[in-house]
Write a protein that holds these residues in place. Sequence first.
Motif, PDB file in Angstrom:
ATOM      1  N   LEU A 176       1.020  -1.175   0.170  1.00  0.00           N
ATOM      2  CA  LEU A 176       0.112   0.084   0.000  1.00  0.00           C
ATOM      3  C   LEU A 176       0.913   1.164  -0.025  1.00  0.00           C
ATOM      4  O   LEU A 176       0.485   2.333  -0.197  1.00  0.00           O
ATOM      5  CB  LEU A 176      -0.908  -0.094   1.364  1.00  0.00           C
ATOM      6  CG  LEU A 176      -1.813  -0.994   1.298  1.00  0.00           C
ATOM      7  CD1 LEU A 176      -2.795  -0.842   2.522  1.00  0.00           C
ATOM      8  CD2 LEU A 176      -2.779  -1.311   0.313  1.00  0.00           C
ATOM      9  N   SER A 177       2.159   1.098   0.260  1.00  0.00           N
ATOM     10  CA  SER A 177       3.031   2.085   0.204  1.00  0.00           C
ATOM     11  C   SER A 177       3.613   2.745  -1.248  1.00  0.00           C
ATOM     12  O   SER A 177       3.370   1.609  -1.901  1.00  0.00           O
ATOM     13  CB  SER A 177       4.040   1.900   1.257  1.00  0.00           C
ATOM     14  OG  SER A 177       5.100   2.980   1.328  1.00  0.00           O
ATOM     15  N   ARG A 178       4.300   3.653  -1.217  1.00  0.00           N
ATOM     16  CA  ARG A 178       5.005   3.753  -2.541  1.00  0.00           C
ATOM     17  C   ARG A 178       6.121   2.964  -2.446  1.00  0.00           C
ATOM     18  O   ARG A 178       7.043   3.203  -1.822  1.00  0.00           O
ATOM     19  CB  ARG A 178       5.187   5.178  -2.614  1.00  0.00           C
ATOM     20  CG  ARG A 178       4.089   6.212  -2.462  1.00  0.00           C
ATOM     21  CD  ARG A 178       4.418   7.686  -2.496  1.00  0.00           C
ATOM     22  NE  ARG A 178       5.170   8.243  -3.973  1.00  0.00           N
ATOM     23  CZ  ARG A 178       6.090   8.856  -3.963  1.00  0.00           C
ATOM     24  NH1 ARG A 178       6.749   9.351  -2.911  1.00  0.00           N
ATOM     25  NH2 ARG A 178       6.441   9.474  -5.116  1.00  0.00           N
ATOM     26  N   ASP A 179       6.267   1.846  -3.309  1.00  0.00           N
ATOM     27  CA  ASP A 179       7.227   1.079  -3.229  1.00  0.00           C
ATOM     28  C   ASP A 179       8.476   1.514  -3.506  1.00  0.00           C
ATOM     29  O   ASP A 179       8.563   2.491  -4.588  1.00  0.00           O
ATOM     30  CB  ASP A 179       6.868  -0.036  -4.312  1.00  0.00           C
ATOM     31  CG  ASP A 179       7.841  -1.495  -4.165  1.00  0.00           C
ATOM     32  OD1 ASP A 179       7.476  -2.437  -3.569  1.00  0.00           O
ATOM     33  OD2 ASP A 179       8.874  -1.429  -4.976  1.00  0.00           O
ATOM     34  N   VAL A 250      17.887  18.825  -4.867  1.00  0.00           N
ATOM     35  CA  VAL A 250      16.992  18.694  -3.860  1.00  0.00           C
ATOM     36  C   VAL A 250      16.536  17.391  -3.384  1.00  0.00           C
ATOM     37  O   VAL A 250      16.215  16.361  -4.448  1.00  0.00           O
ATOM     38  CB  VAL A 250      15.568  19.344  -4.223  1.00  0.00           C
ATOM     39  CG1 VAL A 250      14.583  19.350  -3.090  1.00  0.00           C
ATOM     40  CG2 VAL A 250      15.860  20.866  -4.628  1.00  0.00           C
ATOM     41  N   LEU A 251      16.351  17.137  -2.086  1.00  0.00           N
ATOM     42  CA  LEU A 251      16.170  15.745  -1.521  1.00  0.00           C
ATOM     43  C   LEU A 251      14.841  15.844  -0.700  1.00  0.00           C
ATOM     44  O   LEU A 251      14.583  16.937  -0.084  1.00  0.00           O
ATOM     45  CB  LEU A 251      17.375  15.316  -0.461  1.00  0.00           C
ATOM     46  CG  LEU A 251      18.394  14.807  -1.292  1.00  0.00           C
ATOM     47  CD1 LEU A 251      19.686  14.291  -0.285  1.00  0.00           C
ATOM     48  CD2 LEU A 251      18.110  13.568  -2.210  1.00  0.00           C
ATOM     49  N   ARG A 252      13.837  14.959  -0.716  1.00  0.00           N
ATOM     50  CA  ARG A 252      12.710  15.143  -0.018  1.00  0.00           C
ATOM     51  C   ARG A 252      12.741  13.722   0.775  1.00  0.00           C
ATOM     52  O   ARG A 252      13.249  12.760   0.182  1.00  0.00           O
ATOM     53  CB  ARG A 252      11.701  15.534  -0.928  1.00  0.00           C
ATOM     54  CG  ARG A 252      11.681  16.595  -1.435  1.00  0.00           C
ATOM     55  CD  ARG A 252      10.574  17.000  -2.178  1.00  0.00           C
ATOM     56  NE  ARG A 252      10.340  18.313  -2.878  1.00  0.00           N
ATOM     57  CZ  ARG A 252       9.739  18.769  -3.761  1.00  0.00           C
ATOM     58  NH1 ARG A 252       9.071  17.753  -4.665  1.00  0.00           N
ATOM     59  NH2 ARG A 252       9.473  19.871  -4.199  1.00  0.00           N
ATOM     60  N   LEU A 253      11.768  13.670   1.816  1.00  0.00           N
ATOM     61  CA  LEU A 253      11.750  12.407   2.419  1.00  0.00           C
ATOM     62  C   LEU A 253      10.441  12.384   3.362  1.00  0.00           C
ATOM     63  O   LEU A 253       9.890  13.717   3.547  1.00  0.00           O
ATOM     64  CB  LEU A 253      12.635  11.979   3.601  1.00  0.00           C
ATOM     65  CG  LEU A 253      13.215  12.751   4.420  1.00  0.00           C
ATOM     66  CD1 LEU A 253      12.135  12.570   5.910  1.00  0.00           C
ATOM     67  CD2 LEU A 253      14.552  12.574   5.048  1.00  0.00           C
ATOM     68  N   ASP A 254       9.767  11.291   3.506  1.00  0.00           N
ATOM     69  CA  ASP A 254       8.429  11.435   4.258  1.00  0.00           C
ATOM     70  C   ASP A 254       8.525  10.392   5.517  1.00  0.00           C
ATOM     71  O   ASP A 254       9.328   9.408   5.460  1.00  0.00           O
ATOM     72  CB  ASP A 254       7.221  11.202   3.617  1.00  0.00           C
ATOM     73  CG  ASP A 254       7.287   9.494   2.967  1.00  0.00           C
ATOM     74  OD1 ASP A 254       7.801   8.588   3.647  1.00  0.00           O
ATOM     75  OD2 ASP A 254       7.058   9.676   1.642  1.00  0.00           O
ATOM     76  N   THR A 255       8.007  10.670   6.597  1.00  0.00           N
ATOM     77  CA  THR A 255       8.269   9.843   7.589  1.00  0.00           C
ATOM     78  C   THR A 255       6.734  10.027   8.647  1.00  0.00           C
ATOM     79  O   THR A 255       5.856  10.554   8.212  1.00  0.00           O
ATOM     80  CB  THR A 255       9.238  10.244   8.891  1.00  0.00           C
ATOM     81  OG1 THR A 255       9.402   9.649   9.780  1.00  0.00           O
ATOM     82  CG2 THR A 255       9.107  11.559   9.354  1.00  0.00           C
ATOM     83  N   ASP A 279       0.924  11.108  -1.987  1.00  0.00           N
ATOM     84  CA  ASP A 279      -0.489  10.444  -1.722  1.00  0.00           C
ATOM     85  C   ASP A 279       0.031   9.165  -0.666  1.00  0.00           C
ATOM     86  O   ASP A 279      -1.251   8.212  -0.615  1.00  0.00           O
ATOM     87  CB  ASP A 279      -1.315  10.162  -2.709  1.00  0.00           C
ATOM     88  CG  ASP A 279      -0.902   9.339  -3.634  1.00  0.00           C
ATOM     89  OD1 ASP A 279       0.271   8.889  -3.568  1.00  0.00           O
ATOM     90  OD2 ASP A 279      -1.493   9.200  -4.806  1.00  0.00           O
ATOM     91  N   ASP A 280       1.066   8.973  -0.245  1.00  0.00           N
ATOM     92  CA  ASP A 280       1.118   7.430   0.599  1.00  0.00           C
ATOM     93  C   ASP A 280       0.520   7.562   1.919  1.00  0.00           C
ATOM     94  O   ASP A 280       0.405   8.765   2.350  1.00  0.00           O
ATOM     95  CB  ASP A 280       2.674   7.762   0.736  1.00  0.00           C
ATOM     96  CG  ASP A 280       3.108   6.183   1.449  1.00  0.00           C
ATOM     97  OD1 ASP A 280       2.436   5.694   2.325  1.00  0.00           O
ATOM     98  OD2 ASP A 280       4.366   6.026   1.070  1.00  0.00           O
ATOM     99  N   PRO A 281      -0.098   6.428   1.917  1.00  0.00           N
ATOM    100  CA  PRO A 281      -1.261   6.577   3.319  1.00  0.00           C
ATOM    101  C   PRO A 281      -0.530   6.533   4.637  1.00  0.00           C
ATOM    102  O   PRO A 281      -0.985   6.847   5.690  1.00  0.00           O
ATOM    103  CB  PRO A 281      -2.095   5.411   3.098  1.00  0.00           C
ATOM    104  CG  PRO A 281      -1.077   4.415   2.272  1.00  0.00           C
ATOM    105  CD  PRO A 281      -0.251   4.971   1.338  1.00  0.00           C
ATOM    106  N   TYR A 282       0.882   6.369   4.621  1.00  0.00           N
ATOM    107  CA  TYR A 282       1.727   6.142   5.832  1.00  0.00           C
ATOM    108  C   TYR A 282       2.226   7.308   6.435  1.00  0.00           C
ATOM    109  O   TYR A 282       2.232   7.634   7.734  1.00  0.00           O
ATOM    110  CB  TYR A 282       2.581   4.830   5.985  1.00  0.00           C
ATOM    111  CG  TYR A 282       1.883   3.481   5.747  1.00  0.00           C
ATOM    112  CD1 TYR A 282       1.053   3.069   6.811  1.00  0.00           C
ATOM    113  CD2 TYR A 282       1.924   2.777   4.304  1.00  0.00           C
ATOM    114  CE1 TYR A 282       0.310   1.741   6.701  1.00  0.00           C
ATOM    115  CE2 TYR A 282       1.370   1.478   4.336  1.00  0.00           C
ATOM    116  CZ  TYR A 282       0.410   1.107   5.594  1.00  0.00           C
ATOM    117  OH  TYR A 282      -0.033   0.042   5.251  1.00  0.00           O
TER     118      TYR A 282
END
Length: 291
Positions: A176-179, A250-255, A279-282
Motif C-alpha cells: 500500500l506504500s510507495r514501493d 533537492v532531496l525530500r523524504l516522508d516519515t 499520497d502515500d497513506p502512511y
Amino acid sequence: MTYDPVLRVRRFNRAVTSEVGALDISFLGRGRPLGAARVLNSIGQGQSDVAVIRDYLGLDSGLMSRLLRSLEEEGLIETVPNPRDARRRIARLTETGRSEFHAYETLSNARAKTFLAQHPQPEELLRAMDIIASSLGRDHVVLEEKDPRHEDAKYCLSEYYAELARRFEKGFDVSLSRDPGARDMIRPRGAFLVAISDGLPIGCVGLKGSGGEVAEIKRLWVAPSARGLGLAKRLMLAAETAARELCIKVLRLDTNSALPEAQQLYRRTGWNEIDRFNDDPYPDTFFEKRL
C-alpha cells in the motif's frame, strides 16, 4: 544493591577469553594459537592486503610479521608483493591453507551451534551478542553500495518493514506504500547503501531518483543493536554524497510521527519540514533539504 559496573565488565571479559580459547596454544585443537588462526581466517574470508588485515585485527607490525611467518613455514599461506603497489604485500592461501581454513570453519560453526543450544533463551543471547559486537566494531562498519535486490539489502528492508508493522498503529503493508522501485535506486537514477559490520548487514538507506534534480531518501533503517552509535547519520550523509554525485539538487523524504527519533535526526541535520508531496497513506510528516 548493584554490583560495580567495572567488575561486571571484567567478569564478562574473562568469560569471553575463556570461551573463545584466547589463552590456548592450540586453538580448536588445530595446533596453533588464536592469533594465527584469526589471520588465516581473514585471508580465507577474502582479505588479502597484509596492512588491511593487520589493521582489521588490531595487531602491531611485529606480531603480524611473526604470525605470517609461522603460517608460511607451515605451508598454509604465501605472501607476494602487491602488483599494483610494490610497497605493499598480499597474502593468499595455499591448497593446504584452504583445507585448514575449512577445517576451522567446520569446528567454529559446530562450537557456535552447541553454545546456542545450551542456552534456554538463544534469541535473547544473540541479541545481547549483537549489541556488544556492534559496539566493539563500530569503527569497522563499512557502507557498501548494493543493488536493492541483493540479499543483504533484502534482509534490511524486510527488517525495516517488520518494524514499521510493529510501531504503526494500523500496521504496515508495503504493497500500500510507495514501493521503493528497484530501478530508481540504482545508478544513474539513484543508489542503495548497506551498512556492513564484519560481514553482516546492520543498516540501509535508499536514494530514489527520477533522472532529474529532485530525489527522495527512502527506507532508512538501523538494526536495534547498532542504534545510538551514529550510524543513521552516517548513512544519511552517504546518501547525500551519492545525490551530489548524480547532480541531484533537492532531496525530500516522508516519515511518520510514530518514529520520533527519525524526525529528530532530520531536524538536527538540516532538513526543513514542508507540505505533503505525495499520497502515500502512511507518512504524516514531510521534509526537504537543498544540497
